[in-house]
Design a protein around this motif. Structure first.
Motif, short mmCIF file in Angstrom:
data_model
loop_
_atom_site.label_atom_id
_atom_site.label_comp_id
_atom_site.label_asym_id
_atom_site.label_seq_id
_atom_site.Cartn_x
_atom_site.Cartn_y
_atom_site.Cartn_z
N THR A 1 35.53 31.00 52.07
CA THR A 1 36.51 31.01 50.97
C THR A 1 35.82 30.99 49.62
N PHE A 2 34.82 30.12 49.47
CA PHE A 2 34.13 30.02 48.19
C PHE A 2 33.38 31.32 47.87
N LEU A 3 32.65 31.86 48.83
CA LEU A 3 31.87 33.06 48.56
C LEU A 3 32.76 34.26 48.26
N SER A 4 33.88 34.39 48.96
CA SER A 4 34.78 35.51 48.69
C SER A 4 35.44 35.37 47.32
N LEU A 5 35.81 34.14 46.95
CA LEU A 5 36.38 33.92 45.62
C LEU A 5 35.33 34.13 44.54
N ALA A 6 34.09 33.73 44.82
CA ALA A 6 33.01 33.97 43.86
C ALA A 6 32.80 35.46 43.64
N LEU A 7 32.82 36.22 44.74
CA LEU A 7 32.61 37.66 44.65
C LEU A 7 33.73 38.34 43.85
N THR A 8 34.98 37.98 44.15
CA THR A 8 36.10 38.59 43.41
C THR A 8 36.10 38.12 41.96
N GLY A 9 35.74 36.86 41.73
CA GLY A 9 35.68 36.36 40.36
C GLY A 9 34.61 37.07 39.54
N LEU A 10 33.44 37.27 40.14
CA LEU A 10 32.37 38.00 39.44
C LEU A 10 32.77 39.44 39.18
N THR A 11 33.55 40.01 40.11
CA THR A 11 34.05 41.38 39.90
C THR A 11 34.97 41.43 38.69
N GLY B 1 32.69 43.32 36.54
CA GLY B 1 32.97 44.63 37.12
C GLY B 1 33.13 45.74 36.11
N LYS B 2 33.73 45.44 34.96
CA LYS B 2 33.95 46.47 33.94
C LYS B 2 32.65 46.97 33.35
N HIS B 3 31.58 46.16 33.46
CA HIS B 3 30.29 46.59 32.93
C HIS B 3 29.43 47.28 33.99
N LEU B 4 29.51 46.82 35.25
CA LEU B 4 28.59 47.30 36.28
C LEU B 4 29.23 48.28 37.27
N ILE B 5 30.53 48.14 37.53
CA ILE B 5 31.18 48.97 38.55
C ILE B 5 32.03 50.07 37.93
N LYS B 6 32.84 49.71 36.97
CA LYS B 6 33.78 50.67 36.38
C LYS B 6 33.13 51.96 35.88
N PRO B 7 31.96 51.89 35.21
CA PRO B 7 31.38 53.14 34.68
C PRO B 7 30.88 54.10 35.75
N ILE B 8 30.68 53.66 36.99
CA ILE B 8 30.04 54.52 37.99
C ILE B 8 30.96 54.92 39.14
N ILE B 9 32.24 54.53 39.10
CA ILE B 9 33.17 54.94 40.16
C ILE B 9 34.40 55.58 39.52
N PRO B 10 35.14 56.38 40.30
CA PRO B 10 36.36 57.02 39.76
C PRO B 10 37.37 55.99 39.28
N ARG B 11 38.16 56.38 38.30
CA ARG B 11 39.13 55.47 37.69
C ARG B 11 40.13 54.93 38.70
N ASP B 12 40.62 55.79 39.61
CA ASP B 12 41.63 55.35 40.58
C ASP B 12 41.06 54.30 41.53
N TRP C 1 38.53 52.32 40.88
CA TRP C 1 38.34 51.11 40.09
C TRP C 1 39.65 50.34 39.93
N ALA C 2 40.73 51.07 39.69
CA ALA C 2 42.03 50.42 39.51
C ALA C 2 42.43 49.66 40.78
N MET C 3 42.24 50.29 41.95
CA MET C 3 42.57 49.62 43.21
C MET C 3 41.65 48.43 43.47
N LEU C 4 40.38 48.60 43.15
CA LEU C 4 39.41 47.53 43.38
C LEU C 4 39.71 46.31 42.53
N ILE C 5 39.93 46.50 41.24
CA ILE C 5 40.13 45.36 40.36
C ILE C 5 41.48 44.70 40.61
N TYR C 6 42.49 45.52 41.00
CA TYR C 6 43.79 44.95 41.34
C TYR C 6 43.69 44.11 42.60
#
Length: 350
Positions: free
Chosen positions: A147-157, A161-172, A174-179
């Motif tokens: 539970t802690f590690l999964s919450l840590a991962l989603t929290g870090l995202t 995420g907008k700095h490391l993931i968003k620029p390198i994946i398609p917008r759609d 990214w929208a599903m991932l962050i939601y």
């Protein structure tokens, strides 16, 4: 051994260079997006200024209260002027320093592995098993860990995420991932709260500090320096495990209550309450993540055979003697810790 160190060092440098490149690319993209957003905001502000008048918006930005029929908190404040300071503190200071702290902790454990090395058992295993953790204890531990590690991962995202993931994946995508990350974080976090208070009730007695722990800390647990391999005395929990336990409890309490305020903004919280809760939530979470980097290292490779106890519930007699000698003396004569005869072992197998 030298080739192995060179291999890992090359891998580490490559990962750091890749991270730096992605961060630079993300920063450039973010700057461009920020410029576009500011241009859009300027256009909107121009339209609003022309509609309501410059004096009106000047008063709004200065925090002057207006009139409304709403009875909610801060109902007279249209724009909170402290929001900009909060945004700068979070984006320009806390987020970068938090990333540096996490990477620094990962770098430290890698350095410790190659320079100090794991703490090995001083003697051969006897083969005799000592019961250490019950099934309930192990279930609770692994449930909390997942539970802690999964919450840590989603929290870090959510934070990075907008700095490391968003620029390198398609917008759609990214929208599903962050939601998905936001929904998971919001709905699973109450489970973390339940597990946290269960852990506190279950293990707090084993985690009270004693004089024995002072000597354990002085010798750094026998893991480094001139005392490496000395195996200082410890009861069921040693000083390091107790420190981690209370870090989890106090840090977790701050995370739970600040998260509750953020998840349920229906109890009259002001915008300042939400901003402070957000900062407390981030700081406490980063502190726990850094602490668990060291916990994972020690459990996996830092101390030989440590993981066995939490996987099977039993530890070898040699491990118990060397790492928790006081506890071993208390439990070695219990019926469940007596060597089984061949006949009883055969019956158990059947």
């Amino acid at each position: 051994m030298t080739k192995r160190i060179q291999h890992w060092f090359t891998l580490l440098v490559s990962v750091l260079m890749l991270s730096f490149t992605l961060s630079a690319f993300a920063s450039e993209t973010a700057d461009n997006n920020t410029t576009s957003e500011r241009l859009g905001e300027s256009a909107v502000e121009g339209e609003l200024t022309g509609f309501a008048g410059a004096d009106y918006w000047r008063a709004v930005r200065d925090g002057q209260e207006g009139y409304t029929t709403s009875k909610s908190a801060e109902h007279g404040i249209l724009i909170s002027s402290s929001g900009q300071a909060w945004s700068i503190l979070k984006e320009k200071w806390i987020s970068p320093l938090g990333a540096l702290a996490i990477l620094g902790c990962i770098g430290l454990v890698i350095l410790a592995y190659f320079t100090i090395g794991p703490l090995r058992l001083s003697k051969q295993r006897t083969g005799r098993k000592i019961k250490r953790w019950s099934l309930i204890d192990r279930t609770l531990h692994w449930s909390m860990a997942f539970t802690f590690l999964s919450l840590a991962l989603t929290g870090l995202t959510l934070v990075y995420g907008k700095h490391l993931i968003k620029p390198i994946i398609p917008r759609d995508i990214w929208a599903m991932l962050i939601y998905g990350a936001k929904q998971y974080h919001n709905y699973v976090s109450p489970l973390f709260a339940v597990l946290l208070f269960t852990v506190m009730i279950k293990w707090w007695r084993k985690s009270l500090f004693t004089k024995v722990d002072i000597n354990w800390f002085k010798k750094m647990g026998g893991m480094a320096g001139k005392h490496k391999g000395s195996h200082p005395s410890a009861d069921f929990s040693n000083g390091g495990e107790k420190a981690l336990f209370w870090l989890l409890i106090f840090g977790g309490v701050f995370i739970v209550f600040s998260g509750f305020i953020l998840d349920f903004p229906i109890f009259g919280q002001t915008r300042l309450d939400m901003k402070l809760s957000n900062l407390v939530h981030i700081l406490a979470s980063l502190m726990l993540i850094c602490g668990f980097v060291f916990h994972i290292y020690v459990g996996l490779v830092g101390i030989e055979a440590s993981l066995e106890g939490m996987v099977t519930g039993e530890v070898d007699e040699t491990w118990a003697k060397e790492h928790h000698d006081i506890w071993y003396e208390k439990v070695k004569d219990l019926p469940e810790n007596q060597p089984k005869s061949e006949s009883s072992s055969t019956l158990d197998d059947k």
